[in-house]
Design an enzyme around this catalytic site. Structure first.
Site: not given
Ligand code: DHB
Ligand code: FE
Length: 315
Positions: A12, A59, A193, A240
């Protein structure tokens, strides 16, 4: 009775939403990402679900750090788009399905999963970006959406096993709803990530691919993943991915993987996406009309051919 026809998971990344909103999807960096969802949109156009149940995370948009529910079910008729700092995204308001949501609340809570009920809630990129990836950018979203917000921002999030079992309770709830609705369940977020700290930028493709393989064939194995393992292997925000297990728990034990896409990176994130279909009869929308006289109906895709297609898409 309502039934779950398929599960869809996708990342997302908010920058994907910004690329859409700022008309930058044709740039080489973004083209690679959006091309991977062309078949997904086609699949969705054919599947035509009556309702989508979207497991996502907030978030600090709808819920500030003052109050963080573990599982928050959206029971409202409408969910406005949250302002995440640049104004609300220019996407249609999300319409809910209060009757099905209320039925799910009664079934799941009496099944001992203590959901927070949200009769008013805004939704952020965690929900709107996967909708764009699967539906494109229509004037109205094509079906009602029931959001389930999961805490993955403050320790401790729910465990992998808890999420999988919540998915099972969700399946029971949806399948006991008397109306004939075809439902698609989304699991969103991930894949690997980490967006801050010493390991910012971490991506672990090997872990992500194994996760996707197990999601289809051996989800039980994933229910044993601890938060520590998830964060060590997939980064702090990789946690997540517990949300994908709610989607998987809501599906049958055996599913057909009909599509998978993975590309690295988009912003800081490994973009992963999968579509899993339940093997129920009539999972596909019935063909619109019988073929006209003299015309041969289009041949159905056999399972082996479908598998070959997946292999091609993966490679
Ligand atoms: C990013 C990815 C995410 O899942 C998020 O909530 C905020 C930023 C990113 O890769 O920049
Ligand atoms: Fe996220």
């Amino acid at each position: 009775m309502a039934r779950i026809i398929a599960g869809v998971s996708s990342s997302h990344v908010p920058a994907i939403g910004a690329a859409i909103d700022n008309h930058r999807t044709g740039e080489p960096y973004w083209q690679r990402v959006f091309e991977g969802f062309e078949r997904s949109k086609e699949w969705m156009r054919n599947a035509k679900p009556d309702v989508c149940f979207v497991v996502y995370n907030d978030h600090a948009s709808a819920f500030s750090v003052e109050m963080i529910p573990t599982f928050a079910l959206g029971t409202a008729a409408e969910f406005p788009i949250a302002d995440e700092g640049w104004g609300p995204r220019p996407v249609p308001v999300v319409k809910g399905h209060p009757r099905l949501a209320s039925h799910i609340a009664q079934s799941v809570i009496l099944d001992e999963f203590d959901l927070t009920l949200c009769n008013k809630m805004e939704v952020d990129h965690g929900l709107t970006v996967p909708l764009n990836l699967m539906f494109g950018s229509p004037k109205e979203w094509p079906c009602p959406i029931i959001p389930l917000a999961v805490n993955v921002v403050q320790f401790p999030p729910p465990t992998s096993n808890r999420c999988f079992n919540l998915g099972k309770a969700l399946k029971k709830a949806i399948e006991s709803y008397p109306e004939d609705l075809r439902v698609v369940v989304f699991g969103t977020g991930g894949m690997s990530h980490q967006i801050s700290g010493q390991r910012a930028g971490l991506i672990n493709s090997k872990f992500d691919h194994a996760f996707l393989d197990n999601l289809t064939k051996n989800p039980k194995k994933l229910t044993r993943l601890s938060h520590l393992e998830l964060m060590r292997e997939a980064g702090a925000e990789g946690v997540e991915m517990v949300m994908w297990l709610i989607m998987r728990g809501a599906l049958d034990e055996k599913v057909d993987e009909v599509y998978r896409f993975y590309t690295v990176p988009a912003s800081n994130t490994a973009v992963g996406h999968i579509i899993l279909e339940n093997r129920i009869k009539g999972a596909k929308k019935p063909a619109a009309k019988p073929a006209a006289k003299g015309k041969k109906p289009a041949p159905k895709m056999k399972r082996a051919a479908a598998r070959q297609k997946i292999q091609r898409i993966r490679s």
